[in-house]
Design a protein around this motif. Structure first.
Motif, PDB file in Angstrom:
ATOM      1  N   LEU A 170      -7.589   0.227   5.166  1.00  0.00           N
ATOM      2  CA  LEU A 170      -7.639   0.079   6.618  1.00  0.00           C
ATOM      3  C   LEU A 170      -6.591  -0.902   7.133  1.00  0.00           C
ATOM      4  CD1 LEU A 170     -11.479  -0.226   7.283  1.00  0.00           C
ATOM      5  CD2 LEU A 170     -10.004   1.572   8.172  1.00  0.00           C
ATOM      6  N   CYS A 171      -6.024  -0.590   8.286  1.00  0.00           N
ATOM      7  CA  CYS A 171      -5.261  -1.573   9.052  1.00  0.00           C
ATOM      8  C   CYS A 171      -6.271  -2.441   9.790  1.00  0.00           C
ATOM      9  CB  CYS A 171      -4.331  -0.867  10.035  1.00  0.00           C
ATOM     10  SG  CYS A 171      -3.546  -1.972  11.235  1.00  0.00           S
ATOM     11  N   ALA A 172      -6.208  -3.759   9.582  1.00  0.00           N
ATOM     12  CA  ALA A 172      -7.213  -4.654  10.156  1.00  0.00           C
ATOM     13  C   ALA A 172      -7.070  -4.818  11.665  1.00  0.00           C
ATOM     14  CB  ALA A 172      -7.136  -6.019   9.481  1.00  0.00           C
ATOM     15  N   ILE A 173      -5.955  -4.356  12.244  1.00  0.00           N
ATOM     16  CA  ILE A 173      -5.769  -4.483  13.691  1.00  0.00           C
ATOM     17  C   ILE A 173      -6.408  -3.319  14.424  1.00  0.00           C
ATOM     18  CG2 ILE A 173      -4.073  -4.652  15.558  1.00  0.00           C
ATOM     19  CD1 ILE A 173      -2.157  -5.943  13.572  1.00  0.00           C
ATOM     20  N   CYS A 174      -6.025  -2.084  14.042  1.00  0.00           N
ATOM     21  CA  CYS A 174      -6.558  -0.915  14.749  1.00  0.00           C
ATOM     22  C   CYS A 174      -7.790  -0.328  14.077  1.00  0.00           C
ATOM     23  CB  CYS A 174      -5.479   0.160  14.872  1.00  0.00           C
ATOM     24  SG  CYS A 174      -4.986   0.880  13.284  1.00  0.00           S
ATOM     25  N   ASN A 175      -8.090  -0.801  12.860  1.00  0.00           N
ATOM     26  CA  ASN A 175      -9.266  -0.345  12.116  1.00  0.00           C
ATOM     27  C   ASN A 175      -9.191   1.141  11.758  1.00  0.00           C
ATOM     28  OD1 ASN A 175     -11.600  -1.375  10.858  1.00  0.00           O
ATOM     29  ND2 ASN A 175     -12.916  -0.357  12.366  1.00  0.00           N
ATOM     30  N   GLU A 176      -7.969   1.653  11.595  1.00  0.00           N
ATOM     31  CA  GLU A 176      -7.754   3.033  11.168  1.00  0.00           C
ATOM     32  C   GLU A 176      -7.228   3.049   9.737  1.00  0.00           C
ATOM     33  OE1 GLU A 176      -8.110   6.114  12.585  1.00  0.00           O
ATOM     34  OE2 GLU A 176      -9.198   5.227  14.265  1.00  0.00           O
ATOM     35  N   PHE A 177      -7.561   4.113   9.000  1.00  0.00           N
ATOM     36  CA  PHE A 177      -7.039   4.255   7.654  1.00  0.00           C
ATOM     37  C   PHE A 177      -5.538   4.546   7.694  1.00  0.00           C
ATOM     38  CE2 PHE A 177     -11.542   5.218   6.885  1.00  0.00           C
ATOM     39  CZ  PHE A 177     -11.770   4.422   5.763  1.00  0.00           C
ATOM     40  N   PHE A 178      -4.802   3.956   6.750  1.00  0.00           N
ATOM     41  CA  PHE A 178      -3.393   4.307   6.612  1.00  0.00           C
ATOM     42  C   PHE A 178      -3.267   5.747   6.126  1.00  0.00           C
ATOM     43  CE2 PHE A 178      -3.116  -0.374   5.717  1.00  0.00           C
ATOM     44  CZ  PHE A 178      -2.394  -0.694   6.853  1.00  0.00           C
ATOM     45  N   ARG A 179      -2.192   6.381   6.545  1.00  0.00           N
ATOM     46  CA  ARG A 179      -1.855   7.709   6.039  1.00  0.00           C
ATOM     47  C   ARG A 179      -0.519   7.630   5.313  1.00  0.00           C
ATOM     48  NH1 ARG A 179      -4.864  12.011   8.083  1.00  0.00           N
ATOM     49  NH2 ARG A 179      -6.507  11.327   9.490  1.00  0.00           N
TER      50      ARG A 179
END
Length: 261
Positions: free
Chosen positions: A29-38
Motif C-alpha cells: 500500500l501507498c500510505a498516502i492514498c491507501n491504494e495498492f501499488f500496481r
C-alpha cells in the motif's frame, strides 16, 4: 481495492489516489492514498527512512510538508529517489550477477549492531590523504540536513566526517563511499572555487549547487574536503570545526571505456 476497480479514492489528508490501470495490484500500500501499488505505477522512496509512495502522492505531500508521510522523519524533495521494480516471471538470467558500474556510491552499514567488518571499505574504494590524527581517509559523501556533503570516511572511526555551517560533524547514517571499477582518476589543480568541467559531481548544497570532492594541504597534512564553488574555497572538517583553503585539487574520474573512444 483490488480487482478491476479503477476509480480513484481520496487518501490521507485528502490527497487523491493516482488513477489505477489494467496492471495487476501488488500487495503493498501507498500510505498516502491507501491504494495498492500496481506494476506500472511510478514509485518513489525516501532516502533516509526508505518508505515508499506513489510519485504524485509524495510530490503533493512534500509541497506542503518537510517530513516523511509515514514516520514523520525529516524529508525534502531532494531526499527522495525513484525505485525501479521488476515484476516478471523468473528467467535463467536471474541468478547472474549484474555487471559492475564504473562509478558507484556504495552505502556503508555503520550501525553499532552491524557485523564486525561492515565498516571496512569495499574493494575499489578511493583512499587519499589522512585526517588530523594520521588515519587513512576515503572519498565519501553523506546526506546531512538538505545537503549531500562530500565527506571524509575514516574506517578506524567507523564514521564519515563532513563540514557544514562552520562545524564538523561525525556522520554514521546515509554514508556512501566512492568505489571505482576500471576507471582512471586524477586530481586537477583549482583555486578560489574553480573546478575542471569534468570534475566528479559528488554532492549538492541545500540550494541545489553542485559541490565537488577536493584535496588540499592543511597544517602540513594532505586532507580531503568539499569544494564549494560559490564560496570560492575548499572546506574540510578539522577537530570539530570547519576550516578552509583556497588552493586545492579536484577529483576527476574517467571510466576507461570512455577514455578509449
Amino acid at each position: 481495492m483490488e480487482g478491476d476497480n479503477t476509480d480513484s479514492a481520496a487518501g490521507e489528508d485528502g490527497v487523491p489516489a493516482p488513477a489505477t490501470g489494467s496492471s495487476p495490484a501488488l500487495n503493498v500500500l501507498c500510505a498516502i492514498c491507501n491504494e495498492f501499488f500496481r506494476a506500472n505505477d511510478i514509485v518513489f522512496s525516501t532516502a533516509k527512512c526508505g518508505h515508499v509512495f506513489h510519485k504524485d502522492c509524495l510530490t503533493r505531500w512534500l509541497n506542503r510538508s518537510s517530513t516523511c508521510p509515514q514516520c514523520r522523519s525529516s524529508c525534502t524533495r531532494n531526499r527522495v529517489h525513484r525505485l525501479y521494480l521488476n515484476f516478471a516471471e523468473a528467467t535463467e538470467y536471474d541468478d547472474t550477477e549484474p555487471p559492475k558500474m564504473p562509478i558507484e556510491w556504495v552505502a556503508m552499514d555503520l550501525d553499532v549492531h552491524s557485523f564486525p567488518d561492515a565498516h571496512q571499505p569495499p574493494e575499489g574504494a578511493v583512499q587519499c590523504g589522512t585526517n588530523e590524527d594520521g588515519l587513512p581517509t576515503y572519498v565519501a559523501r553523506a546526506y546531512f540536513n538538505d545537503d549531500l556533503l562530500p565527506s571524509v570516511y575514516v574506517p578506524e572511526k567507523k564514521a564519515a566526517y563532513g563540514s557544514y555551517a562552520c562545524r564538523a560533524y561525525a556522520l554514521t547514517d546515509d554514508v556512501e563511499i566512492l568505489v571505482l571499477n576500471d576507471c582512471d582518476l586524477k586530481w586537477v589543480p583549482g583555486q578560489h572555487g574553480s573546478f575542471p568541467h569534468d570534475a566528479l559531481h559528488t554532492g549538492y548544497s541545500e540550494l541545489g549547487e553542485i559541490t565537488y570532492m577536493g584535496r588540499g594541504i592543511y597544517e602540513g597534512i594532505l586532507r580531503l574536503g568539499k569544494v564549494h564553488p560559490s564560496h570560492k574555497v575548499m572546506y574540510m572538517p578539522h577537530r570539530g570545526a570547519e576550516v578552509n583553503v583556497n588552493t586545492y585539487e579536484v577529483l576527476v574520474v574517467t571510466p576507461r571505456d570512455h577514455a578509449e573512444r
